[in-house]
Design an enzyme around this catalytic site. Sequence first.
Site, PDB file in Angstrom:
ATOM      1  N   SER A 226       0.867  -1.164  -0.075  1.00  0.00           N
ATOM      2  CA  SER A 226       0.020  -0.143   0.275  1.00  0.00           C
ATOM      3  C   SER A 226       0.582   1.338  -0.255  1.00  0.00           C
ATOM      4  O   SER A 226       1.462   1.549   0.739  1.00  0.00           O
ATOM      5  CB  SER A 226      -1.316  -0.005   1.372  1.00  0.00           C
ATOM      6  OG  SER A 226      -0.326  -0.366   2.277  1.00  0.00           O
ATOM      7  N   GLU A 247       6.307  -0.704  -5.905  1.00  0.00           N
ATOM      8  CA  GLU A 247       4.814  -0.957  -6.473  1.00  0.00           C
ATOM      9  C   GLU A 247       3.498  -1.510  -5.328  1.00  0.00           C
ATOM     10  O   GLU A 247       3.897  -2.138  -4.853  1.00  0.00           O
ATOM     11  CB  GLU A 247       5.181  -2.679  -6.880  1.00  0.00           C
ATOM     12  CG  GLU A 247       6.403  -2.278  -7.644  1.00  0.00           C
ATOM     13  CD  GLU A 247       6.324  -2.897  -9.447  1.00  0.00           C
ATOM     14  OE1 GLU A 247       4.487  -1.782  -9.752  1.00  0.00           O
ATOM     15  OE2 GLU A 247       6.554  -3.402  -9.999  1.00  0.00           O
ATOM     16  N   CYS A 281      -3.758  -4.747  -7.859  1.00  0.00           N
ATOM     17  CA  CYS A 281      -3.638  -3.326  -8.020  1.00  0.00           C
ATOM     18  C   CYS A 281      -3.630  -2.930  -9.027  1.00  0.00           C
ATOM     19  O   CYS A 281      -4.115  -1.711  -8.966  1.00  0.00           O
ATOM     20  CB  CYS A 281      -1.729  -3.510  -7.596  1.00  0.00           C
ATOM     21  SG  CYS A 281      -0.939  -4.570  -8.620  1.00  0.00           S
TER      22      CYS A 281
HETATM   23  P1  NAD Z   1       0.515  -3.973   3.188  1.00  0.00           P
HETATM   24  O1  NAD Z   1       1.075  -2.818   3.007  1.00  0.00           O
HETATM   25  O2  NAD Z   1      -0.635  -3.624   4.312  1.00  0.00           O
HETATM   26  O3  NAD Z   1       1.648  -4.615   3.438  1.00  0.00           O
HETATM   27  C1  NAD Z   1       2.572  -4.999   2.910  1.00  0.00           C
HETATM   28  C2  NAD Z   1       3.860  -5.207   3.413  1.00  0.00           C
HETATM   29  O4  NAD Z   1       4.213  -4.950   3.837  1.00  0.00           O
HETATM   30  C3  NAD Z   1       3.377  -7.009   4.004  1.00  0.00           C
HETATM   31  O5  NAD Z   1       4.085  -8.120   4.046  1.00  0.00           O
HETATM   32  C4  NAD Z   1       3.168  -5.719   5.935  1.00  0.00           C
HETATM   33  O6  NAD Z   1       3.286  -7.136   6.526  1.00  0.00           O
HETATM   34  C5  NAD Z   1       4.513  -4.992   5.199  1.00  0.00           C
HETATM   35  N1  NAD Z   1       5.025  -4.211   6.091  1.00  0.00           N
HETATM   36  C6  NAD Z   1       3.607  -3.536   6.688  1.00  0.00           C
HETATM   37  N2  NAD Z   1       4.268  -3.105   7.928  1.00  0.00           N
HETATM   38  C7  NAD Z   1       5.748  -2.208   7.753  1.00  0.00           C
HETATM   39  C8  NAD Z   1       6.258  -1.771   7.534  1.00  0.00           C
HETATM   40  N3  NAD Z   1       6.420   0.058   8.982  1.00  0.00           N
HETATM   41  N4  NAD Z   1       7.790  -1.627   7.107  1.00  0.00           N
HETATM   42  C9  NAD Z   1       7.912  -3.044   6.079  1.00  0.00           C
HETATM   43  N5  NAD Z   1       7.281  -3.652   5.626  1.00  0.00           N
HETATM   44  C10 NAD Z   1       5.902  -3.643   5.894  1.00  0.00           C
HETATM   45  O7  NAD Z   1      -0.125  -3.688   1.875  1.00  0.00           O
HETATM   46  P2  NAD Z   1      -1.330  -4.918   1.543  1.00  0.00           P
HETATM   47  O8  NAD Z   1      -2.682  -4.524   2.230  1.00  0.00           O
HETATM   48  O9  NAD Z   1      -0.242  -6.137   1.803  1.00  0.00           O
HETATM   49  O10 NAD Z   1      -1.538  -5.163  -0.041  1.00  0.00           O
HETATM   50  C11 NAD Z   1      -2.285  -4.521  -0.806  1.00  0.00           C
HETATM   51  C12 NAD Z   1      -2.045  -3.038  -1.132  1.00  0.00           C
HETATM   52  O11 NAD Z   1      -0.555  -3.871  -2.498  1.00  0.00           O
HETATM   53  C13 NAD Z   1      -2.983  -2.432  -2.362  1.00  0.00           C
HETATM   54  O12 NAD Z   1      -2.398  -0.496  -2.817  1.00  0.00           O
HETATM   55  C14 NAD Z   1      -2.398  -2.500  -3.721  1.00  0.00           C
HETATM   56  O13 NAD Z   1      -2.393  -1.605  -4.377  1.00  0.00           O
HETATM   57  C15 NAD Z   1      -0.891  -3.095  -3.708  1.00  0.00           C
HETATM   58  N6  NAD Z   1      -0.164  -4.023  -4.451  1.00  0.00           N
HETATM   59  C16 NAD Z   1       0.287  -2.933  -5.503  1.00  0.00           C
HETATM   60  C17 NAD Z   1       0.584  -4.426  -6.568  1.00  0.00           C
HETATM   61  C18 NAD Z   1       1.730  -3.421  -7.704  1.00  0.00           C
HETATM   62  O14 NAD Z   1       2.136  -4.633  -8.510  1.00  0.00           O
HETATM   63  N7  NAD Z   1       1.894  -2.563  -7.862  1.00  0.00           N
HETATM   64  C19 NAD Z   1       0.506  -5.339  -6.363  1.00  0.00           C
HETATM   65  C20 NAD Z   1      -0.179  -5.708  -5.475  1.00  0.00           C
HETATM   66  C21 NAD Z   1      -1.036  -5.019  -4.337  1.00  0.00           C
END
Ligand code: NAD
Length: 472
Positions: A226, A247, A281
Amino acid sequence: MTHYLNFINGQWCDSHTHISVINPATAQEYSTIASASVDDANNAMLAARQCISRGLLSDVRPAVRTTWMLDAAKAIKEIADEGALALCRENGKTLADAKDEFLEAARYFEYYGGMADKLEGTSIPLGKNYIDFTQYIPMGVSVQIVPWNFPVSICARSLAPALAAGNAVVIKSPEISPVGMVYLVRALESVGFPRGAINLLCGKGSVVGSHLVEHNDVNQIVFTGSVPTGQRILKGAAERATPSVMELGGKSAAIVLKDAATEKVISSVQTGIFFNAGQVCSAMSRLLIDKARYEEIKSAVVTMAENLVIGSGEEQADLTPVVSQAQQISVLAMIEQAKKEGATILCGGYAPDLAGYYVAPTVIEATPDMSISQQEVFGPVLVIMPFEDEQQAVKIANGTEFGLVAGVFGEALNQTLQVAQQLRGGQVFINEWFAGGIETPFGGVGLSGFGREKGQEAIYSYMQTRNIAIRL
Ligand code: NAD
Protein backbone atom coordinates in the site's frame (compact mmCIF):
# COMPACT_ATOMS: atom_id res chain seq x y z
CA MET A 1 -4.20 -28.17 11.19
CA THR A 2 -0.68 -27.62 9.87
CA HIS A 3 1.82 -25.27 11.47
CA TYR A 4 4.23 -23.64 9.01
CA LEU A 5 7.78 -22.38 9.61
CA ASN A 6 10.18 -19.70 8.41
CA PHE A 7 13.17 -20.51 6.20
CA ILE A 8 16.46 -19.04 7.43
CA ASN A 9 19.94 -19.98 6.21
CA GLY A 10 18.71 -23.22 4.66
CA GLN A 11 16.77 -24.36 7.77
CA TRP A 12 13.06 -24.34 8.59
CA CYS A 13 12.75 -22.53 11.94
CA ASP A 14 9.95 -22.13 14.46
CA SER A 15 9.43 -19.04 16.61
CA HIS A 16 8.08 -18.31 20.11
CA THR A 17 4.94 -16.67 18.73
CA HIS A 18 2.58 -17.77 15.98
CA ILE A 19 0.28 -16.05 13.51
CA SER A 20 -3.16 -17.52 12.89
CA VAL A 21 -4.13 -17.94 9.23
CA ILE A 22 -7.89 -17.63 8.61
CA ASN A 23 -9.81 -19.10 5.66
CA PRO A 24 -11.86 -16.12 4.42
CA ALA A 25 -14.48 -18.39 2.84
CA THR A 26 -15.40 -19.89 6.25
CA ALA A 27 -14.02 -17.34 8.74
CA GLN A 28 -12.36 -20.35 10.49
CA GLU A 29 -8.71 -20.79 11.37
CA TYR A 30 -6.95 -22.73 8.60
CA SER A 31 -3.39 -23.01 9.93
CA THR A 32 -0.73 -21.24 11.96
CA ILE A 33 2.70 -19.97 10.99
CA ALA A 34 5.75 -19.01 13.04
CA SER A 35 5.90 -15.25 13.58
CA ALA A 36 9.51 -14.22 13.01
CA SER A 37 11.27 -12.17 15.67
CA VAL A 38 13.85 -9.42 15.19
CA ASP A 39 16.54 -12.05 15.98
CA ASP A 40 15.19 -14.24 13.17
CA ALA A 41 15.38 -11.24 10.85
CA ASN A 42 19.01 -10.63 11.89
CA ASN A 43 19.87 -14.29 11.27
CA ALA A 44 18.29 -14.16 7.80
CA MET A 45 20.19 -10.97 6.94
CA LEU A 46 23.46 -12.51 8.16
CA ALA A 47 22.87 -15.63 6.05
CA ALA A 48 22.16 -13.52 2.97
CA ARG A 49 25.21 -11.32 3.60
CA GLN A 50 27.48 -14.37 3.96
CA CYS A 51 26.09 -15.84 0.76
CA ILE A 52 27.04 -12.61 -1.01
CA SER A 53 30.44 -12.11 0.59
CA ARG A 54 31.45 -15.71 -0.17
CA GLY A 55 30.41 -15.16 -3.79
CA LEU A 56 28.19 -18.26 -3.70
CA LEU A 57 25.83 -16.80 -6.32
CA SER A 58 27.96 -14.26 -8.13
CA ASP A 59 31.21 -16.22 -8.55
CA VAL A 60 29.67 -19.20 -10.35
CA ARG A 61 29.38 -19.13 -14.12
CA PRO A 62 26.05 -17.49 -14.92
CA ALA A 63 25.01 -20.63 -16.82
CA VAL A 64 25.00 -22.45 -13.45
CA ARG A 65 22.43 -19.96 -12.17
CA THR A 66 20.41 -20.57 -15.32
CA THR A 67 20.36 -24.30 -14.50
CA TRP A 68 19.23 -23.64 -10.92
CA MET A 69 16.50 -21.32 -12.18
CA LEU A 70 15.17 -23.80 -14.74
CA ASP A 71 15.26 -26.61 -12.17
CA ALA A 72 13.33 -24.31 -9.84
CA ALA A 73 10.66 -23.74 -12.50
CA LYS A 74 10.23 -27.51 -12.85
CA ALA A 75 10.04 -28.01 -9.08
CA ILE A 76 7.40 -25.26 -8.73
CA LYS A 77 5.22 -26.90 -11.39
CA GLU A 78 5.49 -30.22 -9.55
CA ILE A 79 4.07 -28.77 -6.31
CA ALA A 80 1.56 -26.43 -8.02
CA ASP A 81 -1.56 -28.48 -7.16
CA GLU A 82 -0.64 -28.95 -3.51
CA GLY A 83 0.41 -25.32 -3.12
CA ALA A 84 -2.72 -24.07 -4.90
CA LEU A 85 -5.03 -25.82 -2.44
CA ALA A 86 -3.26 -24.12 0.47
CA LEU A 87 -3.31 -20.74 -1.28
CA CYS A 88 -7.01 -21.10 -2.14
CA ARG A 89 -7.90 -21.91 1.48
CA GLU A 90 -5.82 -19.20 3.12
CA ASN A 91 -6.60 -16.45 0.60
CA GLY A 92 -10.12 -17.08 -0.73
CA LYS A 93 -9.19 -17.08 -4.43
CA THR A 94 -10.36 -19.87 -6.73
CA LEU A 95 -8.34 -23.06 -6.99
CA ALA A 96 -7.73 -22.35 -10.69
CA ASP A 97 -6.43 -18.84 -9.97
CA ALA A 98 -4.29 -20.19 -7.13
CA LYS A 99 -2.76 -22.77 -9.47
CA ASP A 100 -2.17 -20.05 -12.07
CA GLU A 101 -0.11 -18.19 -9.46
CA PHE A 102 2.23 -21.17 -9.10
CA LEU A 103 2.45 -21.63 -12.87
CA GLU A 104 3.19 -17.93 -13.26
CA ALA A 105 5.85 -18.22 -10.56
CA ALA A 106 7.42 -21.06 -12.57
CA ARG A 107 7.34 -18.85 -15.70
CA TYR A 108 9.25 -16.10 -13.87
CA PHE A 109 11.99 -18.61 -13.08
CA GLU A 110 12.09 -19.81 -16.69
CA TYR A 111 12.05 -16.28 -18.10
CA TYR A 112 14.74 -14.80 -15.86
CA GLY A 113 16.68 -18.08 -15.82
CA GLY A 114 16.99 -17.61 -19.57
CA MET A 115 18.46 -14.15 -18.99
CA ALA A 116 20.93 -15.09 -16.24
CA ASP A 117 23.71 -15.99 -18.71
CA LYS A 118 23.04 -13.11 -21.12
CA LEU A 119 23.64 -10.09 -18.89
CA GLU A 120 26.39 -8.61 -21.02
CA GLY A 121 28.06 -5.26 -20.52
CA THR A 122 29.22 -2.95 -23.28
CA SER A 123 32.57 -1.86 -24.64
CA ILE A 124 32.96 1.92 -24.87
CA PRO A 125 35.43 3.39 -27.39
CA LEU A 126 37.74 6.05 -25.85
CA GLY A 127 40.48 6.26 -28.47
CA LYS A 128 43.57 4.10 -29.02
CA ASN A 129 45.12 4.56 -25.56
CA TYR A 130 42.15 3.32 -23.55
CA ILE A 131 39.99 0.25 -23.12
CA ASP A 132 36.70 0.78 -21.37
CA PHE A 133 33.90 -1.64 -20.59
CA THR A 134 30.92 -2.05 -18.28
CA GLN A 135 29.88 -4.98 -16.13
CA TYR A 136 26.59 -5.74 -14.44
CA ILE A 137 27.09 -6.72 -10.84
CA PRO A 138 24.43 -7.75 -8.29
CA MET A 139 23.12 -5.25 -5.74
CA GLY A 140 23.92 -7.65 -2.86
CA VAL A 141 21.23 -8.38 -0.28
CA SER A 142 17.74 -7.68 -1.62
CA VAL A 143 14.96 -7.32 0.96
CA GLN A 144 11.59 -8.03 -0.63
CA ILE A 145 8.30 -7.21 1.10
CA VAL A 146 5.28 -9.02 -0.36
CA PRO A 147 1.52 -8.28 -0.05
CA TRP A 148 -1.30 -10.81 0.38
CA ASN A 149 -3.28 -10.44 -2.85
CA PHE A 150 -1.00 -12.51 -5.15
CA PRO A 151 1.62 -13.64 -2.65
CA VAL A 152 3.12 -16.47 -4.72
CA SER A 153 3.34 -14.77 -8.10
CA ILE A 154 4.41 -11.39 -6.69
CA CYS A 155 7.08 -13.13 -4.60
CA ALA A 156 8.42 -14.88 -7.71
CA ARG A 157 8.18 -11.67 -9.75
CA SER A 158 10.95 -10.09 -7.63
CA LEU A 159 12.75 -13.20 -6.38
CA ALA A 160 13.46 -14.69 -9.81
CA PRO A 161 15.20 -11.66 -11.40
CA ALA A 162 17.06 -11.01 -8.13
CA LEU A 163 18.50 -14.55 -8.03
CA ALA A 164 19.19 -14.59 -11.78
CA ALA A 165 21.28 -11.44 -11.32
CA GLY A 166 23.19 -12.99 -8.39
CA ASN A 167 21.56 -11.37 -5.34
CA ALA A 168 20.75 -13.07 -2.04
CA VAL A 169 17.18 -12.42 -0.93
CA VAL A 170 15.35 -12.00 2.36
CA ILE A 171 11.61 -12.16 1.75
CA LYS A 172 8.99 -10.87 4.21
CA SER A 173 5.71 -12.64 3.55
CA PRO A 174 2.42 -10.96 4.52
CA GLU A 175 0.75 -11.75 7.87
CA ILE A 176 -2.40 -12.62 5.88
CA SER A 177 -1.96 -15.45 3.34
CA PRO A 178 1.68 -16.45 3.96
CA VAL A 179 1.31 -20.23 3.42
CA GLY A 180 1.46 -20.41 -0.40
CA MET A 181 4.90 -18.81 -0.24
CA VAL A 182 6.07 -21.58 2.08
CA TYR A 183 5.21 -24.10 -0.68
CA LEU A 184 7.05 -21.93 -3.21
CA VAL A 185 10.22 -21.82 -1.10
CA ARG A 186 9.99 -25.57 -0.35
CA ALA A 187 10.11 -26.15 -4.11
CA LEU A 188 13.16 -23.87 -4.42
CA GLU A 189 14.87 -25.65 -1.54
CA SER A 190 14.95 -28.83 -3.59
CA VAL A 191 17.20 -27.33 -6.29
CA GLY A 192 20.81 -26.11 -6.20
CA PHE A 193 20.63 -22.56 -4.82
CA PRO A 194 23.32 -22.05 -2.17
CA ARG A 195 22.56 -21.71 1.53
CA GLY A 196 21.47 -18.21 2.48
CA ALA A 197 20.47 -17.25 -1.07
CA ILE A 198 16.75 -17.45 -0.21
CA ASN A 199 15.31 -16.67 3.22
CA LEU A 200 11.60 -16.43 3.99
CA LEU A 201 10.17 -14.77 7.08
CA CYS A 202 6.57 -14.29 8.04
CA GLY A 203 6.10 -11.68 10.72
CA LYS A 204 4.51 -8.39 11.59
CA GLY A 205 5.22 -5.67 9.04
CA SER A 206 5.65 -3.04 11.74
CA VAL A 207 8.24 -5.20 13.57
CA VAL A 208 10.06 -7.59 11.20
CA GLY A 209 9.32 -5.71 7.97
CA SER A 210 10.51 -2.37 9.30
CA HIS A 211 13.57 -4.00 10.92
CA LEU A 212 14.58 -5.62 7.62
CA VAL A 213 14.23 -2.50 5.47
CA GLU A 214 16.28 -0.46 7.95
CA HIS A 215 18.93 -3.12 8.52
CA ASN A 216 22.54 -2.04 7.94
CA ASP A 217 23.09 -4.96 5.57
CA VAL A 218 20.30 -4.16 3.11
CA ASN A 219 21.47 -3.20 -0.39
CA GLN A 220 18.09 -2.99 -2.07
CA ILE A 221 14.42 -2.82 -1.08
CA VAL A 222 11.66 -4.18 -3.29
CA PHE A 223 8.30 -3.29 -1.81
CA THR A 224 4.89 -4.23 -3.15
CA GLY A 225 1.99 -3.01 -1.06
CA SER A 226 0.00 0.00 0.00
CA VAL A 227 0.93 3.65 -0.44
CA PRO A 228 1.22 4.53 3.29
CA THR A 229 3.55 1.58 3.98
CA GLY A 230 5.61 2.40 0.88
CA GLN A 231 5.95 6.00 2.00
CA ARG A 232 7.05 4.91 5.49
CA ILE A 233 9.67 2.55 4.02
CA LEU A 234 10.95 5.23 1.64
CA LYS A 235 11.58 7.62 4.54
CA GLY A 236 13.84 5.00 6.14
CA ALA A 237 15.46 4.15 2.79
CA ALA A 238 16.31 7.83 2.32
CA GLU A 239 18.50 7.73 5.47
CA ARG A 240 20.76 5.10 3.90
CA ALA A 241 20.11 6.04 0.26
CA THR A 242 18.97 2.44 -0.30
CA PRO A 243 17.90 1.81 -3.89
CA SER A 244 14.23 0.84 -3.94
CA VAL A 245 11.55 -0.49 -6.24
CA MET A 246 8.04 0.60 -5.19
CA GLU A 247 4.99 -1.20 -6.55
CA LEU A 248 2.05 0.52 -4.88
CA GLY A 249 -1.68 0.96 -5.38
CA GLY A 250 -3.87 2.16 -8.20
CA LYS A 251 -7.22 3.62 -9.26
CA SER A 252 -7.09 2.62 -12.88
CA ALA A 253 -9.61 3.76 -15.48
CA ALA A 254 -10.88 2.17 -18.68
CA ILE A 255 -12.24 4.52 -21.35
CA VAL A 256 -15.05 3.19 -23.54
CA LEU A 257 -15.10 5.07 -26.85
CA LYS A 258 -18.17 5.44 -29.05
CA ASP A 259 -17.25 2.54 -31.34
CA ALA A 260 -16.18 0.08 -28.61
CA ALA A 261 -17.31 -3.55 -29.00
CA THR A 262 -19.74 -4.27 -26.13
CA GLU A 263 -18.65 -7.90 -25.58
CA LYS A 264 -14.97 -6.90 -25.24
CA VAL A 265 -15.90 -4.24 -22.68
CA ILE A 266 -18.11 -6.51 -20.60
CA SER A 267 -15.73 -9.48 -20.44
CA SER A 268 -12.90 -7.11 -19.54
CA VAL A 269 -14.98 -5.47 -16.81
CA GLN A 270 -15.68 -8.91 -15.33
CA THR A 271 -11.99 -9.84 -15.09
CA GLY A 272 -10.89 -6.24 -14.56
CA ILE A 273 -12.78 -5.66 -11.31
CA PHE A 274 -14.26 -8.97 -10.12
CA PHE A 275 -11.24 -11.29 -10.60
CA ASN A 276 -9.65 -11.99 -7.18
CA ALA A 277 -12.61 -10.11 -5.65
CA GLY A 278 -11.20 -6.85 -7.01
CA GLN A 279 -8.09 -7.15 -4.83
CA VAL A 280 -5.73 -6.38 -7.67
CA CYS A 281 -3.45 -3.33 -7.74
CA SER A 282 -4.13 -2.97 -11.47
CA ALA A 283 -7.89 -3.58 -11.17
CA MET A 284 -10.20 -1.70 -13.51
CA SER A 285 -11.79 0.28 -10.72
CA ARG A 286 -13.22 3.08 -12.91
CA LEU A 287 -15.16 2.77 -16.17
CA LEU A 288 -15.58 5.97 -18.19
CA ILE A 289 -18.16 5.62 -20.96
CA ASP A 290 -18.90 7.84 -23.96
CA LYS A 291 -22.26 9.48 -23.28
CA ALA A 292 -23.65 8.06 -26.54
CA ARG A 293 -23.13 4.52 -25.21
CA TYR A 294 -23.63 5.19 -21.50
CA GLU A 295 -27.09 3.72 -20.82
CA GLU A 296 -26.46 0.60 -22.94
CA ILE A 297 -23.05 -0.24 -21.41
CA LYS A 298 -24.19 0.65 -17.89
CA SER A 299 -27.10 -1.74 -18.13
CA ALA A 300 -24.92 -4.55 -19.59
CA VAL A 301 -22.34 -4.09 -16.79
CA VAL A 302 -25.00 -4.22 -14.08
CA THR A 303 -26.63 -7.32 -15.61
CA MET A 304 -23.26 -9.08 -15.76
CA ALA A 305 -22.46 -8.13 -12.15
CA GLU A 306 -25.87 -9.27 -10.86
CA ASN A 307 -25.45 -12.66 -12.55
CA LEU A 308 -22.08 -13.48 -11.00
CA VAL A 309 -22.15 -16.54 -8.73
CA ILE A 310 -20.86 -15.67 -5.28
CA GLY A 311 -19.07 -18.48 -3.43
CA SER A 312 -15.82 -19.96 -2.25
CA GLY A 313 -12.65 -20.49 -4.23
CA GLU A 314 -12.99 -24.25 -3.83
CA GLU A 315 -16.41 -24.01 -5.52
CA GLN A 316 -14.78 -22.08 -8.39
CA ALA A 317 -17.30 -19.26 -7.91
CA ASP A 318 -17.25 -16.14 -10.12
CA LEU A 319 -16.85 -13.89 -7.10
CA THR A 320 -14.89 -15.13 -4.10
CA PRO A 321 -14.59 -13.57 -0.63
CA VAL A 322 -12.27 -10.69 0.17
CA VAL A 323 -9.24 -11.75 2.14
CA SER A 324 -10.21 -10.81 5.71
CA GLN A 325 -12.86 -9.33 7.95
CA ALA A 326 -10.86 -6.09 8.14
CA GLN A 327 -10.84 -5.89 4.33
CA GLN A 328 -14.61 -6.54 4.21
CA ILE A 329 -15.24 -3.79 6.77
CA SER A 330 -12.99 -1.37 4.91
CA VAL A 331 -14.70 -2.00 1.52
CA LEU A 332 -18.20 -1.64 3.00
CA ALA A 333 -17.19 1.58 4.79
CA MET A 334 -16.00 3.08 1.50
CA ILE A 335 -19.32 2.19 -0.12
CA GLU A 336 -21.19 3.87 2.77
CA GLN A 337 -19.05 6.97 2.35
CA ALA A 338 -19.86 7.01 -1.39
CA LYS A 339 -23.58 6.97 -0.54
CA LYS A 340 -23.11 9.86 1.88
CA GLU A 341 -21.39 11.86 -0.86
CA GLY A 342 -24.36 11.31 -3.17
CA ALA A 343 -23.18 8.39 -5.34
CA THR A 344 -25.81 5.94 -6.64
CA ILE A 345 -25.43 2.22 -5.93
CA LEU A 346 -26.54 0.48 -9.12
CA CYS A 347 -26.05 -3.03 -7.72
CA GLY A 348 -24.43 -4.75 -4.74
CA GLY A 349 -23.11 -2.55 -1.97
CA TYR A 350 -23.71 -5.07 0.84
CA ALA A 351 -22.26 -8.18 2.48
CA PRO A 352 -24.21 -11.30 1.39
CA ASP A 353 -25.53 -13.48 4.21
CA LEU A 354 -22.74 -16.08 4.04
CA ALA A 355 -20.26 -17.36 6.64
CA GLY A 356 -17.15 -15.88 4.99
CA TYR A 357 -15.99 -12.35 4.23
CA TYR A 358 -17.98 -11.63 1.10
CA VAL A 359 -18.90 -8.34 -0.58
CA ALA A 360 -21.54 -8.48 -3.34
CA PRO A 361 -20.37 -7.32 -6.79
CA THR A 362 -20.91 -3.58 -6.65
CA VAL A 363 -21.35 -0.98 -9.38
CA ILE A 364 -21.55 2.67 -8.33
CA GLU A 365 -22.42 5.70 -10.42
CA ALA A 366 -20.30 8.57 -9.13
CA THR A 367 -18.67 11.83 -10.15
CA PRO A 368 -14.88 12.15 -10.66
CA ASP A 369 -14.24 14.13 -7.47
CA MET A 370 -16.01 11.76 -5.02
CA SER A 371 -13.79 9.76 -2.67
CA ILE A 372 -14.95 6.47 -4.23
CA SER A 373 -13.60 7.75 -7.58
CA GLN A 374 -10.28 8.86 -6.10
CA GLN A 375 -9.30 6.25 -3.50
CA GLU A 376 -8.29 2.63 -3.96
CA VAL A 377 -11.03 0.33 -2.59
CA PHE A 378 -9.29 -3.03 -3.17
CA GLY A 379 -12.57 -4.92 -3.41
CA PRO A 380 -15.23 -5.83 -6.01
CA VAL A 381 -16.38 -2.24 -6.50
CA LEU A 382 -16.57 -0.55 -9.90
CA VAL A 383 -17.20 3.17 -10.33
CA ILE A 384 -18.83 4.21 -13.60
CA MET A 385 -19.52 7.61 -15.16
CA PRO A 386 -20.21 9.13 -18.60
CA PHE A 387 -17.94 11.54 -20.49
CA GLU A 388 -18.71 14.18 -23.12
CA ASP A 389 -15.64 13.87 -25.35
CA GLU A 390 -12.21 12.23 -25.41
CA GLN A 391 -10.48 15.24 -23.92
CA GLN A 392 -12.72 15.05 -20.86
CA ALA A 393 -12.25 11.26 -20.65
CA VAL A 394 -8.46 11.62 -20.57
CA LYS A 395 -8.70 14.39 -17.96
CA ILE A 396 -10.88 12.22 -15.68
CA ALA A 397 -8.73 9.11 -16.22
CA ASN A 398 -5.56 11.04 -15.35
CA GLY A 399 -7.24 12.93 -12.50
CA THR A 400 -6.14 10.87 -9.50
CA GLU A 401 -2.85 10.74 -7.59
CA PHE A 402 -2.24 7.22 -8.94
CA GLY A 403 -0.89 6.07 -12.32
CA LEU A 404 -0.56 2.30 -12.51
CA VAL A 405 -2.42 1.08 -15.60
CA ALA A 406 -5.22 2.35 -17.85
CA GLY A 407 -7.27 1.04 -20.74
CA VAL A 408 -9.08 2.10 -23.90
CA PHE A 409 -11.85 0.25 -25.73
CA GLY A 410 -12.51 1.26 -29.34
CA GLU A 411 -12.33 -0.28 -32.80
CA ALA A 412 -10.74 2.62 -34.75
CA LEU A 413 -7.02 2.03 -34.22
CA ASN A 414 -5.83 5.61 -34.79
CA GLN A 415 -8.27 7.14 -32.38
CA THR A 416 -7.81 4.42 -29.75
CA LEU A 417 -4.01 4.77 -29.88
CA GLN A 418 -4.21 8.54 -29.70
CA VAL A 419 -6.23 8.31 -26.50
CA ALA A 420 -3.99 5.54 -25.11
CA GLN A 421 -0.88 7.66 -25.53
CA GLN A 422 -2.32 10.45 -23.41
CA LEU A 423 -3.00 8.20 -20.41
CA ARG A 424 -0.87 8.41 -17.29
CA GLY A 425 0.38 5.02 -16.13
CA GLY A 426 3.04 2.39 -16.66
CA GLN A 427 0.90 0.19 -18.90
CA VAL A 428 -2.10 0.84 -21.15
CA PHE A 429 -4.38 -2.00 -22.27
CA ILE A 430 -6.31 -1.71 -25.53
CA ASN A 431 -9.45 -3.82 -25.98
CA GLU A 432 -8.53 -6.32 -23.25
CA TRP A 433 -7.85 -5.55 -19.62
CA PHE A 434 -4.71 -7.39 -18.32
CA ALA A 435 -3.61 -7.91 -21.94
CA GLY A 436 0.10 -7.95 -20.92
CA GLY A 437 2.14 -10.82 -19.51
CA ILE A 438 5.23 -11.51 -17.50
CA GLU A 439 7.21 -10.41 -20.59
CA THR A 440 5.80 -6.85 -20.48
CA PRO A 441 7.19 -4.17 -18.11
CA PHE A 442 4.83 -3.23 -15.30
CA GLY A 443 4.94 -0.45 -12.73
CA GLY A 444 3.58 2.92 -11.85
CA VAL A 445 3.96 6.67 -11.78
CA GLY A 446 2.77 9.07 -9.07
CA LEU A 447 1.51 7.34 -5.93
CA SER A 448 1.51 4.02 -7.79
CA GLY A 449 5.27 3.92 -7.27
CA PHE A 450 8.40 3.71 -9.40
CA GLY A 451 10.70 1.16 -10.98
CA ARG A 452 9.52 -1.62 -13.27
CA GLU A 453 8.87 -5.30 -12.63
CA LYS A 454 8.35 -7.97 -15.33
CA GLY A 455 9.91 -8.06 -18.77
CA GLN A 456 13.59 -7.84 -19.63
CA GLU A 457 13.71 -4.32 -18.22
CA ALA A 458 13.05 -5.47 -14.65
CA ILE A 459 16.29 -7.40 -14.25
CA TYR A 460 18.27 -4.15 -14.55
CA SER A 461 16.69 -3.02 -11.25
CA TYR A 462 18.49 -5.93 -9.58
CA MET A 463 21.98 -5.00 -10.79
CA GLN A 464 24.32 -2.05 -10.76
CA THR A 465 26.63 -0.99 -13.56
CA ARG A 466 30.37 -0.95 -12.94
CA ASN A 467 32.60 0.76 -15.49
CA ILE A 468 36.22 -0.30 -15.89
CA ALA A 469 38.35 2.37 -17.56
CA ILE A 470 41.87 1.30 -18.54
CA ARG A 471 44.74 3.56 -19.67
CA LEU A 472 46.94 1.37 -21.81
P1 NAD B 1 0.43 -3.35 3.10
O1 NAD B 1 1.20 -2.14 2.75
O2 NAD B 1 -0.46 -3.30 4.28
O3 NAD B 1 1.42 -4.57 3.38
C1 NAD B 1 2.33 -5.01 2.40
C2 NAD B 1 3.50 -5.68 3.11
O4 NAD B 1 4.21 -4.70 3.86
C3 NAD B 1 3.11 -6.77 4.11
O5 NAD B 1 4.01 -7.84 4.00
C4 NAD B 1 3.26 -6.06 5.44
O6 NAD B 1 3.52 -6.94 6.50
C5 NAD B 1 4.46 -5.18 5.17
N1 NAD B 1 4.62 -4.03 6.05
C6 NAD B 1 3.66 -3.36 6.75
N2 NAD B 1 4.22 -2.34 7.46
C7 NAD B 1 5.55 -2.36 7.18
C8 NAD B 1 6.65 -1.56 7.59
N3 NAD B 1 6.51 -0.52 8.41
N4 NAD B 1 7.87 -1.86 7.10
C9 NAD B 1 8.05 -2.89 6.25
N5 NAD B 1 7.04 -3.69 5.84
C10 NAD B 1 5.81 -3.44 6.30
O7 NAD B 1 -0.35 -3.78 1.79
P2 NAD B 1 -1.39 -5.00 1.62
O8 NAD B 1 -2.65 -4.64 2.28
O9 NAD B 1 -0.72 -6.29 1.98
O10 NAD B 1 -1.55 -5.01 0.02
C11 NAD B 1 -2.49 -4.26 -0.63
C12 NAD B 1 -1.83 -3.08 -1.32
O11 NAD B 1 -0.78 -3.53 -2.16
C13 NAD B 1 -2.78 -2.34 -2.23
O12 NAD B 1 -2.61 -0.95 -2.07
C14 NAD B 1 -2.33 -2.78 -3.62
O13 NAD B 1 -2.67 -1.87 -4.64
C15 NAD B 1 -0.87 -2.93 -3.44
N6 NAD B 1 -0.30 -3.83 -4.45
C16 NAD B 1 0.46 -3.31 -5.45
C17 NAD B 1 0.96 -4.14 -6.45
C18 NAD B 1 1.82 -3.60 -7.58
O14 NAD B 1 2.47 -4.40 -8.24
N7 NAD B 1 1.81 -2.30 -7.85
C19 NAD B 1 0.66 -5.49 -6.42
C20 NAD B 1 -0.14 -5.98 -5.39
C21 NAD B 1 -0.61 -5.14 -4.40
